[in-house]
Design a protein around this motif. Structure first.
Motif, short mmCIF file in Angstrom:
data_model
loop_
_atom_site.label_atom_id
_atom_site.label_comp_id
_atom_site.label_asym_id
_atom_site.label_seq_id
_atom_site.Cartn_x
_atom_site.Cartn_y
_atom_site.Cartn_z
N LYS A 139 0.82 -1.21 0.00
CA LYS A 139 0.00 0.00 0.00
C LYS A 139 0.85 1.27 0.00
CE LYS A 139 -3.86 -2.23 2.39
NZ LYS A 139 -4.75 -2.20 3.59
N THR A 140 2.17 1.10 -0.13
CA THR A 140 3.06 2.25 -0.17
C THR A 140 2.67 3.17 -1.32
OG1 THR A 140 4.86 0.93 0.73
CG2 THR A 140 5.48 2.99 -0.35
N GLU A 141 2.63 4.47 -1.07
CA GLU A 141 2.20 5.43 -2.09
C GLU A 141 3.23 5.51 -3.22
OE1 GLU A 141 4.01 9.52 -0.09
OE2 GLU A 141 1.87 9.08 0.02
N PRO A 142 2.81 5.97 -4.40
CA PRO A 142 3.73 6.07 -5.54
C PRO A 142 4.87 7.06 -5.28
CG PRO A 142 1.45 6.16 -6.27
CD PRO A 142 1.43 6.29 -4.77
N HIS A 143 6.05 6.73 -5.80
CA HIS A 143 7.21 7.62 -5.75
C HIS A 143 7.82 7.62 -7.14
CE1 HIS A 143 6.70 6.47 -1.52
NE2 HIS A 143 7.29 7.60 -1.22
N TYR A 144 7.81 8.77 -7.80
CA TYR A 144 8.21 8.85 -9.20
C TYR A 144 9.66 9.32 -9.35
CZ TYR A 144 3.37 8.04 -10.42
OH TYR A 144 2.13 7.47 -10.54
N VAL A 145 10.37 8.64 -10.24
CA VAL A 145 11.73 9.01 -10.61
C VAL A 145 11.81 9.07 -12.13
CG1 VAL A 145 12.76 8.01 -8.53
CG2 VAL A 145 12.53 6.61 -10.60
N PHE A 146 12.88 9.64 -12.63
CA PHE A 146 13.03 9.80 -14.07
C PHE A 146 14.09 8.83 -14.57
CE2 PHE A 146 13.55 12.66 -17.88
CZ PHE A 146 12.20 12.68 -18.20
N GLY A 147 13.75 8.00 -15.58
CA GLY A 147 14.76 7.07 -16.06
C GLY A 147 14.24 6.05 -17.04
N ARG A 196 17.67 18.52 -3.12
CA ARG A 196 16.25 18.74 -3.35
C ARG A 196 15.53 17.47 -2.92
NH1 ARG A 196 15.34 17.08 -9.19
NH2 ARG A 196 17.38 16.55 -10.01
N LYS A 197 14.24 17.36 -3.19
CA LYS A 197 13.52 16.17 -2.74
C LYS A 197 14.02 14.93 -3.46
CE LYS A 197 9.27 18.04 -0.83
NZ LYS A 197 7.80 17.94 -0.81
N LEU A 198 14.25 13.89 -2.67
CA LEU A 198 14.83 12.66 -3.20
C LEU A 198 14.01 11.47 -2.76
CD1 LEU A 198 18.48 13.47 -2.07
CD2 LEU A 198 17.53 13.89 -4.33
N VAL A 199 14.13 10.39 -3.51
CA VAL A 199 13.53 9.12 -3.15
C VAL A 199 14.65 8.20 -2.67
CG1 VAL A 199 12.27 7.10 -3.96
CG2 VAL A 199 11.70 9.35 -4.86
N GLN A 200 14.45 7.60 -1.49
CA GLN A 200 15.41 6.63 -0.99
C GLN A 200 14.76 5.26 -0.92
OE1 GLN A 200 17.17 8.03 2.72
NE2 GLN A 200 18.91 8.84 1.60
N PHE A 201 15.33 4.31 -1.62
CA PHE A 201 14.85 2.92 -1.62
C PHE A 201 15.91 2.07 -0.92
CE2 PHE A 201 15.20 -1.19 -4.07
CZ PHE A 201 14.21 -1.84 -3.35
N LYS A 258 24.78 -9.13 11.90
CA LYS A 258 23.50 -8.42 12.04
C LYS A 258 22.84 -8.09 10.71
CE LYS A 258 24.50 -6.38 16.54
NZ LYS A 258 24.55 -5.13 17.35
N GLY A 259 23.61 -8.07 9.61
CA GLY A 259 22.98 -7.84 8.32
C GLY A 259 23.54 -6.65 7.55
N THR A 260 22.91 -6.40 6.40
CA THR A 260 23.39 -5.37 5.47
C THR A 260 22.21 -4.57 4.94
OG1 THR A 260 25.22 -6.81 4.79
CG2 THR A 260 24.64 -5.00 3.31
N THR A 261 22.45 -3.28 4.73
CA THR A 261 21.43 -2.41 4.13
C THR A 261 22.03 -1.67 2.95
OG1 THR A 261 20.31 -2.07 6.26
CG2 THR A 261 19.84 -0.50 4.49
N PHE A 262 21.43 -1.83 1.78
CA PHE A 262 21.78 -1.04 0.60
C PHE A 262 20.71 0.04 0.44
CE2 PHE A 262 24.13 -4.88 -0.30
CZ PHE A 262 25.28 -4.42 -0.94
N THR A 263 21.15 1.27 0.24
CA THR A 263 20.22 2.39 0.07
C THR A 263 20.51 3.11 -1.24
OG1 THR A 263 20.09 2.71 2.47
CG2 THR A 263 19.32 4.51 1.06
N VAL A 264 19.50 3.17 -2.10
CA VAL A 264 19.59 3.86 -3.38
C VAL A 264 18.87 5.20 -3.25
CG1 VAL A 264 18.73 3.87 -5.75
CG2 VAL A 264 19.82 1.82 -4.82
N THR A 265 19.52 6.25 -3.70
CA THR A 265 18.92 7.59 -3.67
C THR A 265 18.80 8.13 -5.08
OG1 THR A 265 19.98 8.00 -1.53
CG2 THR A 265 19.14 9.91 -2.71
N LEU A 266 17.59 8.57 -5.45
CA LEU A 266 17.32 9.11 -6.78
C LEU A 266 16.47 10.38 -6.65
CD1 LEU A 266 16.37 5.78 -8.58
CD2 LEU A 266 18.36 7.17 -9.12
N PRO A 267 16.60 11.31 -7.60
CA PRO A 267 15.78 12.53 -7.56
C PRO A 267 14.30 12.21 -7.72
CG PRO A 267 17.66 12.80 -9.03
CD PRO A 267 17.60 11.35 -8.68
N LEU A 268 13.47 12.85 -6.90
CA LEU A 268 12.03 12.71 -7.00
C LEU A 268 11.50 13.63 -8.10
CD1 LEU A 268 9.40 11.56 -5.58
CD2 LEU A 268 9.37 13.71 -4.30
#
Length: 413
Positions: A139-147, A196-201, A258-268
């Motif tokens: 149910k996560t809301e849409p997050h738009y990126v350009f690509g 500026r506003k970014l999307v982090q996945f 304990k584990g690993t976290t990969f974080t991708v950041t893209l312009p919103l």
């Protein structure tokens, strides 16, 4: 004999700053060497992927055409299905190579990253070991990126698959998307994203973690800790290339045990409406003359065979120069041009410009497996009516050609 007095002169010099400068210089030289090495490997990977795509175009074109034939026995259809499946695996490998080489970005359009994550996670939930849980709120809301849709889909897939493969004894993968105002200041890859506003996945697993001694190498091409035959070492290198090529960053945080976290950041970006049509299950038959322009003999042969089997007439050109001559001579007979982009002497972009000088209303379809920044998009904006990415199925080729011709008929009426 009198002895002369002996004296000593000592000089002390603080070389701390010089040593720091030398260390910084050595580090910069190492980074430059690594960058040049990666660039060289990227060029090699892009070239290999281009040639491999041409081979796969012939294989996949023939096999999918055979699958659609109703007059062939079950054994032939089964064999052709196996060939198609193998070609599909090859296509995924070339996408990895092009993603790493940062040469697979054909399109630039607004995409819902949330929808891509939902699609990929649903697919992997069906195929993952039951001991592995994938946590994702659908149910996560849409997050738009350009690509480019295929490239970003591949990046998301590789990240989740990488997390899954780290959980050999089961565990949990948690996926999350959120909006933030700026990139992580501690990102070791030095953020290329503007403030500026970014999307982090993020993709977080509770696996064994990544040892410090290999953490700096995980994005290197062909580096893998998996056993031979279980990984190509291109997964994370591909993700790195794709995200960087889309103006984003990727960060990794890991703790042993304990584990690993990969974080991708893209312009919103703002959402843009788009309509994508799926190819039909069987190739559409049609009428008209297609000028096939491609420097690869296998591609010309396969594409020509497919189109003739569907009822089209074909004219063959081995390069851009020959295409210009043939179109000048037979302009009235040619209904559509199927144009390769990467050719020696004159590439598809230049050839298309010269063809439009001959006929401003020319109908053309770009056919290539080698992309540069928004290349397909820019040619479509110039007037190219269609685009098909190598390697492709017979159904996909038939639909693209039919759509261009249908648009022509609609416009004329």
């Amino acid at each position: 004999e009198d002895k002369q007095p002996v004296g000593y002169v000592g000089v002390t010099r603080d070389i701390t700053q010089r040593r720091a400068q030398e260390a910084e210089k050595a580090m910069l030289e190492a980074q430059l060497f690594q960058a040049r090495k990666m660039e060289a490997i990227g060029s090699l990977a892009g070239g290999v992927a281009h040639d491999f795509n041409n081979l796969l175009t012939g294989i996949m074109g023939y096999s999918t055409l055979l699958e659609s034939r109703s007059d062939l026995g079950p054994e032939v259809k089964k064999a052709s299905a196996v060939i198609t499946a193998a070609a599909e695996r090859g296509r995924k490998l070339t996408q990895n190579l092009l993603g790493f080489a940062r040469r697979g970005k054909f399109e630039n359009k607004s995409l819902d990253l949330t929808a891509i994550v939902t699609e990929v996670s649903a697919l992997l939930k069906q195929t993952a070991d039951p001991s592995i849980k994938i946590l994702w709120d659908t149910k996560t809301e849409p997050h738009y990126v350009f690509g480019d849709p295929d490239q970003l889909h591949l990046a998301v897939l590789n990240l989740i698959v990488n997390a899954r493969d780290s959980l050999s004894n089961g565990g949990t993968i948690a996926l999350n998307i959120e909006v933030t105002e700026s990139a992580d200041a501690e990102n070791p890859l030095k953020s290329s994203v503007e403030n500026r506003k970014l999307v982090q996945f993020s993709v977080r697993d509770d696996g064994p973690g990544i040892p410090d001694e290999i953490r700096d190498r995980i994005f290197e091409p062909f580096f893998t800790t998996k056993e031979q035959g279980q990984g190509t070492g291109l997964g994370l290198a591909t993700v790195y290339g794709i995200i960087e090529h889309h103006g984003g960053d990727i960060d990794v945080q890991s703790t042993l045990g304990k584990g690993t976290t990969f974080t991708v950041t893209l312009p919103l970006v703002e959402a843009q409406s788009s309509i994508d049509s799926a190819p039909s299950l069987s190739p559409q038959e049609g009428k008209g003359t297609v000028l096939i322009v491609d420097d690869d003999e296998d591609v010309r042969s396969a594409v020509g065979f497919i189109l003739e089997s569907l009822g089209y007439s074909i004219i063959i050109a081995r390069d851009g120069v020959e295409a210009l001559q043939l179109y000048s001579d037979q302009r009235e007979q040619i209904d559509v041009v199927l144009l390769d982009w990467r050719m020696p002497g004159m590439n598809g972009d230049e050839c298309f410009d010269k063809l439009r000088e001959i006929d401003p209303d020319i109908r053309a379809v770009l056919s290539t497996g080698f992309g540069q920044e928004g290349m397909a998009q820019s040619l479509i904006e110039k007037g190219m009516q269609g685009f098909i990415r190598k390697p492709y199925r017979a159904q996909e080729l038939a639909e693209v050609i039919a759509n261009v011709l249908d648009d022509t008929v609609t416009s004329a009426s």
